[in-house]
Design an enzyme around this catalytic site. Structure first.
Site, PDB file in Angstrom:
ATOM      1  CE1 TYR A   1       1.093  -0.474   4.350  1.00 39.00           C
ATOM      2  CE2 TYR A   1       0.011   1.654   4.468  1.00 39.00           C
ATOM      3  CZ  TYR A   1       0.843   0.715   5.017  1.00 39.00           C
ATOM      4  OH  TYR A   1       1.421   0.940   6.233  1.00 39.00           O
TER       5      TYR A   1
ATOM      6  NE  ARG B   1       6.641   4.604   0.829  1.00 42.26           N
ATOM      7  CZ  ARG B   1       6.373   5.333   1.909  1.00 42.26           C
ATOM      8  NH1 ARG B   1       7.320   5.557   2.806  1.00 42.26           N
ATOM      9  NH2 ARG B   1       5.186   5.860   2.100  1.00 42.26           N
TER      10      ARG B   1
ATOM     11  NE  ARG C   1      -5.361 -19.649   2.823  1.00 44.70           N
ATOM     12  CZ  ARG C   1      -4.283 -20.290   3.295  1.00 44.70           C
ATOM     13  NH1 ARG C   1      -3.979 -21.488   2.849  1.00 44.70           N
ATOM     14  NH2 ARG C   1      -3.531 -19.732   4.215  1.00 44.70           N
TER      15      ARG C   1
ATOM     16  CG  HIS D   1       1.313 -20.980   1.052  1.00 43.65           C
ATOM     17  ND1 HIS D   1       0.198 -21.721   1.393  1.00 43.65           N
ATOM     18  CD2 HIS D   1       1.731 -20.406   2.204  1.00 43.65           C
ATOM     19  CE1 HIS D   1      -0.046 -21.598   2.680  1.00 43.65           C
ATOM     20  NE2 HIS D   1       0.874 -20.809   3.207  1.00 43.65           N
TER      21      HIS D   1
ATOM     22  CD  GLU E   1       9.916   1.606  10.572  1.00 41.96           C
ATOM     23  OE1 GLU E   1       9.688   2.612   9.893  1.00 41.96           O
ATOM     24  OE2 GLU E   1       9.896   0.437  10.110  1.00 41.96           O
TER      25      GLU E   1
ATOM     26  CG  LEU F   1       8.183   2.286   4.928  1.00 41.18           C
ATOM     27  CD1 LEU F   1       8.029   1.166   3.908  1.00 41.18           C
ATOM     28  CD2 LEU F   1       6.864   2.982   5.171  1.00 41.18           C
TER      29      LEU F   1
HETATM   30  N1  PMP Z   1       7.408   3.602   9.136  1.00 41.13           N
HETATM   31  C1  PMP Z   1       6.297   2.866   9.041  1.00 41.13           C
HETATM   32  C2  PMP Z   1       6.299   1.473   9.577  1.00 41.13           C
HETATM   33  C3  PMP Z   1       5.130   3.388   8.423  1.00 41.13           C
HETATM   34  O1  PMP Z   1       4.023   2.653   8.312  1.00 41.13           O
HETATM   35  C4  PMP Z   1       5.164   4.732   7.965  1.00 41.13           C
HETATM   36  C5  PMP Z   1       3.925   5.349   7.369  1.00 41.13           C
HETATM   37  N2  PMP Z   1       3.810   5.067   6.007  1.00 41.13           N
HETATM   38  C6  PMP Z   1       6.355   5.464   8.094  1.00 41.13           C
HETATM   39  C7  PMP Z   1       7.457   4.856   8.684  1.00 41.13           C
HETATM   40  C8  PMP Z   1       6.454   6.889   7.601  1.00 41.13           C
HETATM   41  O2  PMP Z   1       6.459   6.922   6.193  1.00 41.13           O
HETATM   42  P1  PMP Z   1       5.967   8.207   5.390  1.00 41.13           P
HETATM   43  O3  PMP Z   1       6.822   9.336   5.850  1.00 41.13           O
HETATM   44  O4  PMP Z   1       6.196   7.871   3.969  1.00 41.13           O
HETATM   45  O5  PMP Z   1       4.521   8.401   5.738  1.00 41.13           O
END
Ligand code: PMP
Length: 289
Positions: free
Chosen positions: A33, A52, A100, A102, A183, A208
């Site tokens: 997403y 992304r 379904r 895998h 994070e 991420l």
């Molecule tokens: N880390 C995670 C796990 C997230 O879900 C998000 C939100 N998308 C972020 C960081 C921040 O990413 P962004 O600045 O692109 O919203």
């Protein structure tokens, strides 16, 4: 007015919109997403969000559901049908529906869903006083760089934060004071360390790579702020001068309490406030946001 969603070629009221129970997004979280915002009619950093999205799809070998130009038209049309100006846009792509099993099915079309909602930015009170976070074990998989909808560990951590009266959970990998903050459950984590250096975890598969993170890194460098993409430990966090979090929806938000204890004097720090203003300006928001 009913909220309208886009699902595979059709615009439908949310209550009537659906995907198959055999959709691999539902069966396996075999889907990715993207979340971006529109402010004053302008999509913010759409190119980075689309890059992304393309990367997440590529890493999972899911086909592009349509061209990026077509996707942007769908986004604009969904916004128009919901009569929204400032909005949060959610794009989800799954590998598609198939009996379904895998392994990847031989031939399925990816499922594309676009929904939008009113943009809700942090309140003035939260921006002025800062948010609270709790720390929680990082229980996620080894490819957090892919924006997968497999978010159960993130959901559990966020729930823990909410139950503790905090806005966010900062995920921690390892043991004791040497454990590192990767994070947040849906945000990136930052400190200004005891030496005055702005720090955030490097963009490895352990996090991420936030779009806001990449923008804030550029803004900080342009401001002449000393910045290092280097993980910080819980020990360093306890001694930090400032802390904040970033995401497309949280913008730059001060963190002033961690596990119930104040960060430094418990008020948003100077570097944080500078970056809040720089990022707000980039989004076309008043600088005090
Ligand atoms: N880390 C995670 C796990 C997230 O879900 C998000 C939100 N998308 C972020 C960081 C921040 O990413 P962004 O600045 O692109 O919203």
């Amino acid at each position: 007015m009913a909220r309208i969603a886009y699902v595979d070629g059709r615009y439908l009221p949310i209550t009537a919109a659906s995907v198959s129970i055999e959709d691999r997004g539902f069966q396996f979280a075999d889907s990715i997403y993207e979340v971006l915002k529109r402010i004053n009619g302008r999509l913010i950093d759409a190119d980075r969000h689309l890059a992304r999205l393309r990367r997440s799809l590529g890493e999972l070998q899911i086909a592009q559901p349509c061209s990026e130009a077509a996707l942007l038209r769908i986004v604009q049309e969904t916004l128009a049908r919901n009569a929204l100006k400032d909005a949060l846009i959610y794009i989800q792509v799954s590998r598609g529906a198939a009996p379904r099993n895998h392994p990847f099915p031989a031939s399925t079309r990816p499922t594309l869903v676009v929904t939008v909602r009113r943009l809700s930015l942090p309140s003035q009170l939260e921006r002025e006083q800062g948010a609270g976070v709790v720390t929680a074990p990082d229980q996620r998989w080894g490819r957090c760089d892919i924006k997968s909808t497999g978010l159960l560990p993130n959901v559990l951590a966020k729930q823990e934060a909410q139950q503790a009266g905090a806005r966010e959970a900062w995920l921690v990998s390892g043991e004791g004071t040497e454990a590192v903050v990767t994070e947040g459950s849906s945000t990136n984590a930052w400190i200004v360390d005891a030496a005055g250096v702005l720090r955030t975890h490097p963009a490895t598969p352990a996090i991420l790579g936030g779009v806001t993170r990449s923008v804030v890194l550029e803004l900080a460098r342009a401001e002449g702020i000393a910045v290092e993409e280097r993980a910080f430990t819980l020990g360093e966090l306890a001694k930090a001068r400032e802390a904040f979090l970033t995401s497309a929806t949280s913008l730059v938000l001060p963190v002033t309490r961690i596990d119930g204890r104040p960060v430094a004097n418990g008020m948003p720090g100077e570097t944080t406030r500078r970056l809040m203003a720089c990022y707000a300006e980039r989004c076309g928001l008043p600088a005090h946001r």
